[in-house]
Motif scaffolding. Sequence first.
Motif, mmCIF file in Angstrom:
data_model
loop_
_atom_site.group_PDB
_atom_site.id
_atom_site.type_symbol
_atom_site.label_atom_id
_atom_site.label_comp_id
_atom_site.label_asym_id
_atom_site.label_seq_id
_atom_site.Cartn_x
_atom_site.Cartn_y
_atom_site.Cartn_z
ATOM 1 N N PRO A 108 -3.582 11.235 7.041
ATOM 2 C CA PRO A 108 -3.521 12.579 6.443
ATOM 3 C C PRO A 108 -3.321 12.581 4.928
ATOM 4 C CG PRO A 108 -1.531 12.098 7.710
ATOM 5 C CD PRO A 108 -2.508 11.018 8.017
ATOM 6 N N GLU A 109 -2.871 11.464 4.363
ATOM 7 C CA GLU A 109 -2.698 11.402 2.906
ATOM 8 C C GLU A 109 -4.016 11.183 2.173
ATOM 9 O OE1 GLU A 109 1.470 9.072 2.413
ATOM 10 O OE2 GLU A 109 0.014 8.136 3.761
ATOM 11 N N LYS A 110 -5.057 10.845 2.910
ATOM 12 C CA LYS A 110 -6.352 10.546 2.290
ATOM 13 C C LYS A 110 -7.291 11.741 2.392
ATOM 14 C CE LYS A 110 -6.346 5.527 2.643
ATOM 15 N NZ LYS A 110 -7.047 4.321 3.129
ATOM 16 N N ASN A 111 -8.278 11.745 1.510
ATOM 17 C CA ASN A 111 -9.248 12.833 1.421
ATOM 18 C C ASN A 111 -10.644 12.275 1.627
ATOM 19 O OD1 ASN A 111 -10.979 14.905 0.653
ATOM 20 N ND2 ASN A 111 -9.619 15.628 -0.968
ATOM 21 N N CYS B 207 0.833 -1.202 0.000
ATOM 22 C CA CYS B 207 0.000 0.000 0.000
ATOM 23 C C CYS B 207 0.868 1.252 0.000
ATOM 24 C CB CYS B 207 -0.928 0.018 1.207
ATOM 25 S SG CYS B 207 -2.274 1.235 1.051
ATOM 26 N N ILE B 208 0.443 2.246 -0.786
ATOM 27 C CA ILE B 208 1.176 3.501 -0.864
ATOM 28 C C ILE B 208 0.835 4.422 0.302
ATOM 29 C CG2 ILE B 208 1.361 3.372 -3.381
ATOM 30 C CD1 ILE B 208 -0.909 5.439 -3.548
ATOM 31 N N PHE B 209 -0.238 4.095 1.048
ATOM 32 C CA PHE B 209 -0.664 4.946 2.154
ATOM 33 C C PHE B 209 -0.097 4.441 3.480
ATOM 34 C CE2 PHE B 209 -4.235 5.674 -0.897
ATOM 35 C CZ PHE B 209 -3.965 7.012 -1.127
ATOM 36 N N ASP B 210 -0.073 5.329 4.471
ATOM 37 C CA ASP B 210 0.486 4.996 5.773
ATOM 38 C C ASP B 210 -0.532 5.300 6.870
ATOM 39 O OD1 ASP B 210 2.614 3.889 7.180
ATOM 40 O OD2 ASP B 210 3.388 5.851 7.761
ATOM 41 N N CYS B 211 -1.736 4.744 6.741
ATOM 42 C CA CYS B 211 -2.810 4.983 7.696
ATOM 43 C C CYS B 211 -2.455 4.332 9.032
ATOM 44 C CB CYS B 211 -4.118 4.414 7.172
ATOM 45 S SG CYS B 211 -4.538 4.987 5.506
ATOM 46 N N ALA B 212 -2.502 5.104 10.104
ATOM 47 C CA ALA B 212 -2.001 4.641 11.403
ATOM 48 C C ALA B 212 -2.741 3.412 11.912
ATOM 49 C CB ALA B 212 -2.117 5.777 12.421
ATOM 50 N N SER C 177 -11.121 12.844 12.044
ATOM 51 C CA SER C 177 -10.343 11.678 12.461
ATOM 52 C C SER C 177 -9.582 11.063 11.295
ATOM 53 C CB SER C 177 -11.253 10.626 13.117
ATOM 54 O OG SER C 177 -12.268 10.195 12.231
ATOM 55 N N LEU C 178 -10.130 11.151 10.084
ATOM 56 C CA LEU C 178 -9.392 10.662 8.912
ATOM 57 C C LEU C 178 -8.149 11.513 8.679
ATOM 58 C CD1 LEU C 178 -9.538 8.528 6.613
ATOM 59 C CD2 LEU C 178 -10.586 10.294 5.190
ATOM 60 N N LYS C 179 -8.289 12.823 8.841
ATOM 61 C CA LYS C 179 -7.131 13.713 8.688
ATOM 62 C C LYS C 179 -6.062 13.423 9.736
ATOM 63 C CE LYS C 179 -9.347 17.710 6.493
ATOM 64 N NZ LYS C 179 -9.753 19.122 6.670
ATOM 65 N N LEU C 180 -6.489 13.043 10.946
ATOM 66 C CA LEU C 180 -5.551 12.774 12.015
ATOM 67 C C LEU C 180 -4.755 11.493 11.763
ATOM 68 C CD1 LEU C 180 -4.448 13.295 14.919
ATOM 69 C CD2 LEU C 180 -6.396 11.930 15.754
ATOM 70 N N LEU C 181 -5.456 10.420 11.375
ATOM 71 C CA LEU C 181 -4.815 9.107 11.286
ATOM 72 C C LEU C 181 -4.418 8.701 9.872
ATOM 73 C CD1 LEU C 181 -6.996 7.068 13.811
ATOM 74 C CD2 LEU C 181 -4.887 8.339 14.215
ATOM 75 N N ARG D 258 -22.061 -6.599 -5.372
ATOM 76 C CA ARG D 258 -22.044 -5.503 -4.399
ATOM 77 C C ARG D 258 -20.710 -4.783 -4.478
ATOM 78 N NH1 ARG D 258 -24.140 -5.901 1.752
ATOM 79 N NH2 ARG D 258 -26.079 -5.650 0.585
ATOM 80 N N LEU D 259 -20.757 -3.460 -4.307
ATOM 81 C CA LEU D 259 -19.559 -2.635 -4.218
ATOM 82 C C LEU D 259 -19.537 -1.959 -2.852
ATOM 83 C CD1 LEU D 259 -19.700 -0.937 -7.740
ATOM 84 C CD2 LEU D 259 -18.112 -2.722 -7.022
ATOM 85 N N SER D 260 -18.348 -1.756 -2.325
ATOM 86 C CA SER D 260 -18.262 -1.050 -1.046
ATOM 87 C C SER D 260 -17.070 -0.114 -1.052
ATOM 88 C CB SER D 260 -18.172 -2.033 0.124
ATOM 89 O OG SER D 260 -17.122 -2.949 -0.057
ATOM 90 N N VAL D 261 -17.318 1.104 -0.622
ATOM 91 C CA VAL D 261 -16.269 2.112 -0.455
ATOM 92 C C VAL D 261 -16.118 2.328 1.046
ATOM 93 C CG1 VAL D 261 -15.456 4.401 -1.124
ATOM 94 C CG2 VAL D 261 -17.144 3.220 -2.558
ATOM 95 N N ASN D 262 -14.994 1.961 1.619
ATOM 96 C CA ASN D 262 -14.827 2.078 3.070
ATOM 97 C C ASN D 262 -14.555 3.518 3.482
ATOM 98 O OD1 ASN D 262 -15.267 -0.599 3.441
ATOM 99 N ND2 ASN D 262 -13.165 -1.129 3.993
ATOM 100 N N VAL D 263 -15.447 4.071 4.323
ATOM 101 C CA VAL D 263 -15.250 5.416 4.835
ATOM 102 C C VAL D 263 -14.125 5.438 5.870
ATOM 103 C CG1 VAL D 263 -16.955 5.244 6.690
ATOM 104 C CG2 VAL D 263 -16.478 7.467 5.653
ATOM 105 N N GLU D 264 -13.881 4.297 6.494
ATOM 106 C CA GLU D 264 -12.784 4.040 7.432
ATOM 107 C C GLU D 264 -12.952 4.769 8.763
ATOM 108 O OE1 GLU D 264 -9.042 4.560 5.463
ATOM 109 O OE2 GLU D 264 -9.464 2.984 4.014
ATOM 110 N N MET D 265 -12.929 6.087 8.777
ATOM 111 C CA MET D 265 -13.086 6.850 10.011
ATOM 112 C C MET D 265 -14.473 7.506 10.060
ATOM 113 S SD MET D 265 -10.377 6.724 12.006
ATOM 114 C CE MET D 265 -10.351 4.961 11.664
ATOM 115 N N PRO D 266 -15.053 7.614 11.263
ATOM 116 C CA PRO D 266 -16.406 8.165 11.364
ATOM 117 C C PRO D 266 -16.525 9.632 10.965
ATOM 118 C CG PRO D 266 -15.839 6.904 13.321
ATOM 119 C CD PRO D 266 -14.580 7.081 12.547
ATOM 120 N N THR D 267 -15.435 10.403 11.065
ATOM 121 C CA THR D 267 -15.513 11.815 10.725
ATOM 122 C C THR D 267 -14.308 12.218 9.879
ATOM 123 O OG1 THR D 267 -14.281 12.540 12.690
ATOM 124 C CG2 THR D 267 -16.688 12.346 12.902
ATOM 125 N N GLU D 268 -14.471 13.328 9.180
ATOM 126 C CA GLU D 268 -13.380 13.854 8.367
ATOM 127 C C GLU D 268 -12.176 14.228 9.231
ATOM 128 O OE1 GLU D 268 -12.709 17.302 4.934
ATOM 129 O OE2 GLU D 268 -14.614 17.153 6.011
#
Length: 419
Positions: A182-185, A67-72, A176-180, A164-174
């Motif tokens: 930060p490379e994702k939008n 993976c190119i991302f580094d999600c904590a 928290s996604l920025k915190l853990l 079925r298709l699924s897009v994982n939102v991963e974090m409940p809020t924008e």
Amino acid sequence: MVNDRVMEKLEILSDAAKYDVSCASGQSKRANKDKGLGDSKGYGICHAFTEDGRCVSLLKILLTNHCIFDCAYCVSRRSNDVKRAAFTVDEVVDLTINFYRRNYIEGLFLSSGIFDSPDYTMERLVRIAKKLRIEQNFNGYIHLKAIPGASEELMKEAGLYADRLSVNVEMPTEQSLKLLAPEKNHLDVIRPMTYLKTEIAGHREEKLRNSKAPVFAPAGQSTQMVIGATKESDLDILGMTNHFYNQLNLKRVYYSGYVPISDDNRLPSMGTPVPIIRENRLYQADWLLRFYGFAFDELVGANQPNLDLDVDPKLGWALRNLDQFPVDINTADIELIKRIPGIGFQSAQKIVAARRFRRLQAEHLKKMGIAYNRAQYFLAFSRPFARQHDYTPLQLKQLILTLQKSKYKPNFSAQLSLF
């Protein structure tokens, strides 16, 4: 025949896939002894349920854990020191067909880390589904992860081949996604969800006009949230869930309790995993939103932002609204009967059907299989009703907890003194 190298990849990439909870994993391992029949390695076999209630077995794997991302919060993150592997397109196709022919599976659940770019990864997921459908004439169930940031053209093609298709939102809020991560939008997640909602609805309308029109993701779309990695309340989480169901028409939202995997100071400490009961309560609340007519702000609110871990959300709501009880099951409408603790969706339907022929009493409900020990405090039977005790919400909660058995909470050693 599956070679040793592919089996090694399968072990690595099925283990990495277990953190995606969009279907329940079955990681059983049972060795063949004394020349018995078969054995079970547990590599990537999970179970999902169809709309008609059938349980189907799926091959659940990642295409790659690079993976190119580094999600904590992610075990496959770029900086994590884990063994890496990647399937080729043909290897996934061959595994799926070979397992299907041996009756191990009835479908494929395929996700992936992101290597090179979202489009590069999504294009390979689509190629797998396309080869299965067109070259192998495979009609089993296919669930594909839609990669955030991939083009709409690839999303559209994926919907033509996947159930079925699924897009994982991963974090409940924008936030928290920025915190853990930060490379994702956050918009890269919401945008494809919105696109898929429009495409699914459009193809369904077209199918009504033309029976030969192609289907598009007939099982809809879903998503997953990691809970407990950041400090969002259940109010925040269920508010997001409510938005997904009402505005984006998602079929399911899945909740994955954070599993401590590093000492990153942005995350909970290694010794504090999310209690499984919190995940369970969120699923119970989710069920109430989808099938019982509850609004999310009836279950949580500013005064109580988190679900009560001691009791299920329906009982919690009833204890906060004792003025609406007791409910006369012989006259109340089904929507109110469904809100009685201890009475499920099907039991409510049985009650409404049975009362057409006679007035129901307690003995009739017990035969229907409802949880009468809990329901009895909220019921009336078409006669003047007098409470044996004028319980406060806290007293009634303690009484029910004393009498019920729970796999999450030990039984009280003796009945609590309520007065």
